[in-house]
Design a protein around this motif. Structure first.
Motif, PDB file in Angstrom:
ATOM      1  N   GLY A  89       0.788  -1.235   0.000  1.00 32.41           N
ATOM      2  CA  GLY A  89       0.000   0.000   0.000  1.00 32.41           C
ATOM      3  C   GLY A  89       0.815   1.278   0.000  1.00 32.41           C
ATOM      4  O   GLY A  89       0.256   2.362  -0.002  1.00 32.41           O
ATOM      5  N   GLU A  90       2.151   1.156   0.001  1.00 33.21           N
ATOM      6  CA  GLU A  90       2.978   2.368   0.010  1.00 33.21           C
ATOM      7  C   GLU A  90       3.710   2.525  -1.314  1.00 33.21           C
ATOM      8  O   GLU A  90       4.007   1.540  -1.974  1.00 33.21           O
ATOM      9  CB  GLU A  90       4.003   2.299   1.155  1.00 33.21           C
ATOM     10  CG  GLU A  90       3.357   2.406   2.525  1.00 33.21           C
ATOM     11  CD  GLU A  90       4.393   2.330   3.644  1.00 33.21           C
ATOM     12  OE1 GLU A  90       5.574   2.647   3.398  1.00 33.21           O
ATOM     13  OE2 GLU A  90       3.990   1.937   4.763  1.00 33.21           O
ATOM     14  N   PRO A  91       3.996   3.787  -1.708  1.00 38.01           N
ATOM     15  CA  PRO A  91       4.749   3.991  -2.953  1.00 38.01           C
ATOM     16  C   PRO A  91       6.129   3.351  -2.855  1.00 38.01           C
ATOM     17  O   PRO A  91       6.692   3.246  -1.766  1.00 38.01           O
ATOM     18  CB  PRO A  91       4.890   5.515  -3.057  1.00 38.01           C
ATOM     19  CG  PRO A  91       4.052   6.098  -1.997  1.00 38.01           C
ATOM     20  CD  PRO A  91       3.739   5.043  -0.982  1.00 38.01           C
ATOM     21  N   PHE A  96      10.044   3.278  -4.905  1.00 35.64           N
ATOM     22  CA  PHE A  96      10.809   4.102  -5.846  1.00 35.64           C
ATOM     23  C   PHE A  96      11.375   3.347  -7.035  1.00 35.64           C
ATOM     24  O   PHE A  96      11.918   3.952  -7.943  1.00 35.64           O
ATOM     25  CB  PHE A  96      11.847   4.961  -5.122  1.00 35.64           C
ATOM     26  CG  PHE A  96      12.952   4.206  -4.419  1.00 35.64           C
ATOM     27  CD1 PHE A  96      12.721   3.581  -3.206  1.00 35.64           C
ATOM     28  CD2 PHE A  96      14.231   4.176  -4.957  1.00 35.64           C
ATOM     29  CE1 PHE A  96      13.749   2.916  -2.538  1.00 35.64           C
ATOM     30  CE2 PHE A  96      15.264   3.515  -4.299  1.00 35.64           C
ATOM     31  CZ  PHE A  96      15.022   2.875  -3.092  1.00 35.64           C
ATOM     32  N   GLY A  97      11.208   2.015  -7.092  1.00 33.98           N
ATOM     33  CA  GLY A  97      11.630   1.255  -8.265  1.00 33.98           C
ATOM     34  C   GLY A  97      10.686   1.457  -9.437  1.00 33.98           C
ATOM     35  O   GLY A  97       9.656   2.121  -9.319  1.00 33.98           O
ATOM     36  N   SER A  98      11.048   0.868 -10.592  1.00 33.51           N
ATOM     37  CA  SER A  98      10.272   1.108 -11.813  1.00 33.51           C
ATOM     38  C   SER A  98       9.032   0.228 -11.876  1.00 33.51           C
ATOM     39  O   SER A  98       8.991  -0.876 -11.347  1.00 33.51           O
ATOM     40  CB  SER A  98      11.141   0.857 -13.041  1.00 33.51           C
ATOM     41  OG  SER A  98      11.465  -0.517 -13.141  1.00 33.51           O
ATOM     42  N   GLY A  99       8.014   0.758 -12.557  1.00 34.50           N
ATOM     43  CA  GLY A  99       6.804   0.022 -12.926  1.00 34.50           C
ATOM     44  C   GLY A  99       6.415   0.537 -14.301  1.00 34.50           C
ATOM     45  O   GLY A  99       7.191   0.384 -15.246  1.00 34.50           O
ATOM     46  N   LYS A 100       5.272   1.219 -14.361  1.00 35.41           N
ATOM     47  CA  LYS A 100       4.905   1.897 -15.617  1.00 35.41           C
ATOM     48  C   LYS A 100       5.935   2.957 -15.964  1.00 35.41           C
ATOM     49  O   LYS A 100       6.275   3.178 -17.114  1.00 35.41           O
ATOM     50  CB  LYS A 100       3.551   2.592 -15.426  1.00 35.41           C
ATOM     51  CG  LYS A 100       2.385   1.776 -15.895  1.00 35.41           C
ATOM     52  CD  LYS A 100       1.116   2.616 -15.790  1.00 35.41           C
ATOM     53  CE  LYS A 100      -0.078   1.725 -15.578  1.00 35.41           C
ATOM     54  NZ  LYS A 100      -1.214   2.408 -14.957  1.00 35.41           N
ATOM     55  N   GLU A 101       6.430   3.626 -14.926  1.00 34.03           N
ATOM     56  CA  GLU A 101       7.427   4.686 -15.082  1.00 34.03           C
ATOM     57  C   GLU A 101       8.753   4.186 -14.503  1.00 34.03           C
ATOM     58  O   GLU A 101       8.764   3.242 -13.707  1.00 34.03           O
ATOM     59  CB  GLU A 101       6.967   5.942 -14.312  1.00 34.03           C
ATOM     60  CG  GLU A 101       5.619   6.504 -14.744  1.00 34.03           C
ATOM     61  CD  GLU A 101       5.615   6.999 -16.180  1.00 34.03           C
ATOM     62  OE1 GLU A 101       6.685   7.445 -16.665  1.00 34.03           O
ATOM     63  OE2 GLU A 101       4.549   6.914 -16.825  1.00 34.03           O
TER      64      GLU A 101
END
Lengths: 140, 167
Positions: free
Chosen positions: B65-67, B69-74
């Motif tokens: 549930g937390e952001p 900093f690794g990549s996903g869509k961005e």
């Protein structure tokens, strides 16, 4: 398995190749077991596009862990009393590392025989990636 | 790393040993280990670093549930990056500069360790390859179920002004 005081002399060395052509998968394995999921080690997109490095790179602790294997193979299991390192250069996928321990001192402390070692781990270009020291209990 | 309860488990040691490329039987074969000097499965020398797994707040593990900093869509999951990317045993962002262990004994399967962290010194240096360097030290004491000191760890982390120059 343990080292013997009477068989050791200052300047003795022991070397092991601790990894050949380091794979990204091994770095992923280490992330999983150590719990350090920093994307710098496993996420090529983040590392190149956001952090500004040419590729992912190994955890310093993976290099220390692999170098530790050379040490325990040399001094025996459960014999280390100290092990400390500085990470002097980054380790990249594709690197081949050789770790060397050198006997610096042989001494006794409180009735216990000890050996002091200097440690160096170098990559395929001869660049030192780790530099450290260790002390281990030895037999008479 | 702070961990109230760091159980030293045989499966974890097996996988940790594999990840550092160490096939030593003492890390997975209880029968073999019985015949060795330690007399039981022990942990490899750098294993206590894996106490991160048992630190509920460890910042280099994605949390539900937390952001992250690794990549996903961005390329990154959060807007602002902390320095060069975080990491290291010395606490704070940046890279891992040093790690030192003092073994009072070696952790063995069945131990339940507690990790307590004390901040150490901080200092600065001008680096040729990465600008200003800020070093910070932390001392972690690993004690066993009886309160006995097992391993003392001293980590040094470094924050760099910019990524380390590769030339």
């Amino acid at each position: 398995m343990a080292l013997k005081k009477k068989e050791l002399k200052i300047g003795d060395t022991y070397t092991e190749r601790v990894v050949e052509d380091l794979k990204r998968t091994q770095i992923v394995q280490y992330a999983g077991t150590s719990g350090d999921y920093n994307p710098l080690h496993t996420d090529e997109i983040f590392t190149t596009k956001v952090a500004g490095y040419p590729s992912v790179f190994a955890h310093g602790m993976l290099t220390m862990g692999m170098t530790g294997r050379m040490l325990t193979n040399y001094v025996g299991d459960g014999r280390l009393t100290n092990y400390g390192v500085r990470f002097t250069s980054q380790v990249w996928p594709g690197d081949t590392l050789d770790a060397t321990a050198t006997v610096e001192a042989i001494r006794s402390e409180g009735g216990q025989n000890l050996v002091d070692l200097s440690i160096t781990t170098v990559n395929q270009n001869g660049v030192e990636v780790l530099k450290g020291t260790a002390t281990a209990r030895i037999d008479a | 790393m702070t961990a109230k309860r760091f159980p030293v488990e045989s499966g974890h040691i097996l996988m940790f040993a594999r990840s550092i490329g160490d096939a030593n039987q003492i890390y997975y074969d209880a029968e073999y280990a019985k015949k060795t000097e330690p007399g039981t499965i022990i942990a490899p020398p750098t294993f206590v670093q894996a106490s991160a797994q048992f630190d509920p707040d460890y910042f280099l593990r994605p949390k539900i549930g937390e952001p992250w900093f690794g990549s996903g869509k961005e390329p990154t999951g959060i807007k602002r990056q902390p320095g060069g990317g975080g990491g290291g045993g010395g606490g704070g962002g940046g890279l891992h500069a040093e790690q030192h262990y003092e073994y009072h004994r070696h952790p063995r399967v069945g131990d339940v360790l507690t990790a307590t962290v004390k901040p150490g010194k901080t200092w600065e240096k001008e680096g040729k390859r990465s600008g200003k360097l800020v070093f910070s030290e932390s001392i972690t004491e690993y004690r066993d179920q009886n309160g006995e000191l097992v391993v003392t760890a001293r980590g040094v982390g470094v924050r760099t002004e910019r990524p380390v120059d590769q030339k």
